[in-house]
Write an enzyme that holds these catalytic residues in place. Structure first.
Site, PDB file in Angstrom:
ATOM      1  N   HIS A  91       0.846  -1.193   0.000  1.00  0.00           N
ATOM      2  CA  HIS A  91       0.000   0.000   0.000  1.00  0.00           C
ATOM      3  C   HIS A  91       0.883   1.246   0.000  1.00  0.00           C
ATOM      4  CE1 HIS A  91      -2.803   3.082   1.273  1.00  0.00           C
ATOM      5  NE2 HIS A  91      -3.747   2.293   0.796  1.00  0.00           N
TER       6      HIS A  91
ATOM      7  N   GLU B  25       0.794   3.891   1.612  1.00  0.00           N
ATOM      8  CA  GLU B  25       1.181   4.413   2.929  1.00  0.00           C
ATOM      9  C   GLU B  25       2.319   3.588   3.529  1.00  0.00           C
ATOM     10  OE1 GLU B  25      -2.843   4.430   4.297  1.00  0.00           O
ATOM     11  OE2 GLU B  25      -3.216   5.988   2.805  1.00  0.00           O
TER      12      GLU B  25
HETATM   13  P1  13P Z   1      -9.479   6.664   0.215  1.00  0.00           P
HETATM   14  O1  13P Z   1     -10.635   5.878  -0.337  1.00  0.00           O
HETATM   15  O2  13P Z   1      -9.727   7.200   1.595  1.00  0.00           O
HETATM   16  O3  13P Z   1      -8.974   7.689  -0.756  1.00  0.00           O
HETATM   17  O4  13P Z   1      -8.268   5.616   0.425  1.00  0.00           O
HETATM   18  C1  13P Z   1      -7.917   4.797  -0.633  1.00  0.00           C
HETATM   19  C2  13P Z   1      -6.978   3.773  -0.153  1.00  0.00           C
HETATM   20  O5  13P Z   1      -5.817   4.046   0.139  1.00  0.00           O
HETATM   21  C3  13P Z   1      -7.477   2.397  -0.007  1.00  0.00           C
HETATM   22  O6  13P Z   1      -6.436   1.514   0.199  1.00  0.00           O
END
Ligand code: 13P
Length: 251
Positions: free
Chosen positions: A93, A95
């Site tokens: 991901h 992040e």
């Molecule tokens: P959002 O739907 O909050 O933009 O996040 C997307 C996401 O990173 C899902 O893994």
């Protein structure tokens, strides 16, 4: 079609149980052919796992370590996930890549060990805003796919789901245009063909990044996209079920 909820670092135990209670009671609203996946934080996996039998969803985890066990303080192993009833694991991901510093090589180690476990990866790829502005989206996606999947067992590639999540669209309210997602999915598929001749066309690719009830159908009705990975709009049962319904009504 797969609609996956990535709760990230949200919810208490009580909020998790409340969500699942409502979701399970409304499971009948979800048509066959739609696979809902819910990825709560680690601490709620066991209890959420037990609810899978009652409700129409599969459990996912948001990350894992590549080792089965050992001196890795703060990490959670694939065997622990299996034990909790987890079926999917989100790997790579943005992040994890950009905030926690995970490299393509680290993600690749995690992908490789999945050959030994009954867990399907939701492998995430996507370019940053700067990479996009520099016209490097295709190059970045190819690199992430080639390096992330290097020497990964074909069985893992065949059970893998890919999420195309442009970093600039995550949590910003600024979703990609469906046309961008279509083009990115095509690039990903042709890169997957380098691993096995028809892997590209057989792989389920999800779009993620500011998906909500009002825009999900624009992605899921594309032949190149088989669902969505949703952050913010997956946190309330009403909103999550609402986007599942919007996707299923659009066909
Ligand atoms: P959002 O739907 O909050 O933009 O996040 C997307 C996401 O990173 C899902 O893994």
């Amino acid at each position: 079609m797969i609609i996956a909820a990535n709760w990230k670092m949200h919810k208490t135990r009580e909020e998790t149980l409340e969500f699942l209670k409502e979701f399970v009671s409304r499971s009948g609203e979800i048509r066959e052919g739609i696979q809902a996946v819910i990825c709560p934080p680690f601490t709620f996996l066991y209890e959420a796992g037990e609810k899978q039998a009652e409700g129409n969803f599969r459990l996912g985890a948001q990350n894992m370590h590549w080792e089965k066990e050992g001196a890795f303080t703060g990490e959670v192993s694939p065997i622990m996930l299996e034990d909790a009833g987890v079926r999917y694991v989100v790997l790579g991901h943005s992040e994890r890549r950009h905030v926690m510093g995970e490299t393509d090589q680290v993600i690749n180690r995690k992908m490789k060990v999945l050959a030994d476990y009954n867990l399907a990866p939701i492998f995430c790829v996507g370019e940053t805003e700067q990479e996009r502005d520099e016209g490097r989206t295709g190059e970045v996606l190819k690199r992430q796919v080639r390096q992330g999947l290097q020497e990964v067992d074909l069985n893992v590639l065949q059970k893998m789901v890919i999420a195309y999540e442009p970093v600039w669209a995550i949590g910003t309210g600024r979703a990609a245009y469906p046309e961008d997602a279509r083009e990115a999915a095509e690039t990903i598929r042709r890169t997957l063909d380098e691993f096995d001749s028809d892997l590209g066309d057989k792989t389920n690719i999800l779009y993620g990044g500011s998906v909500k009830e009002g825009n999900i159908a624009g992605f899921t009705t594309l032949p190149q996209i088989q669902g969505a990975l949703v952050g913010g709009a997956s946190l309330k049962p009403d909103s999550f079920i609402g986007l599942i319904k919007a996707a299923q009504e659009a066909g």
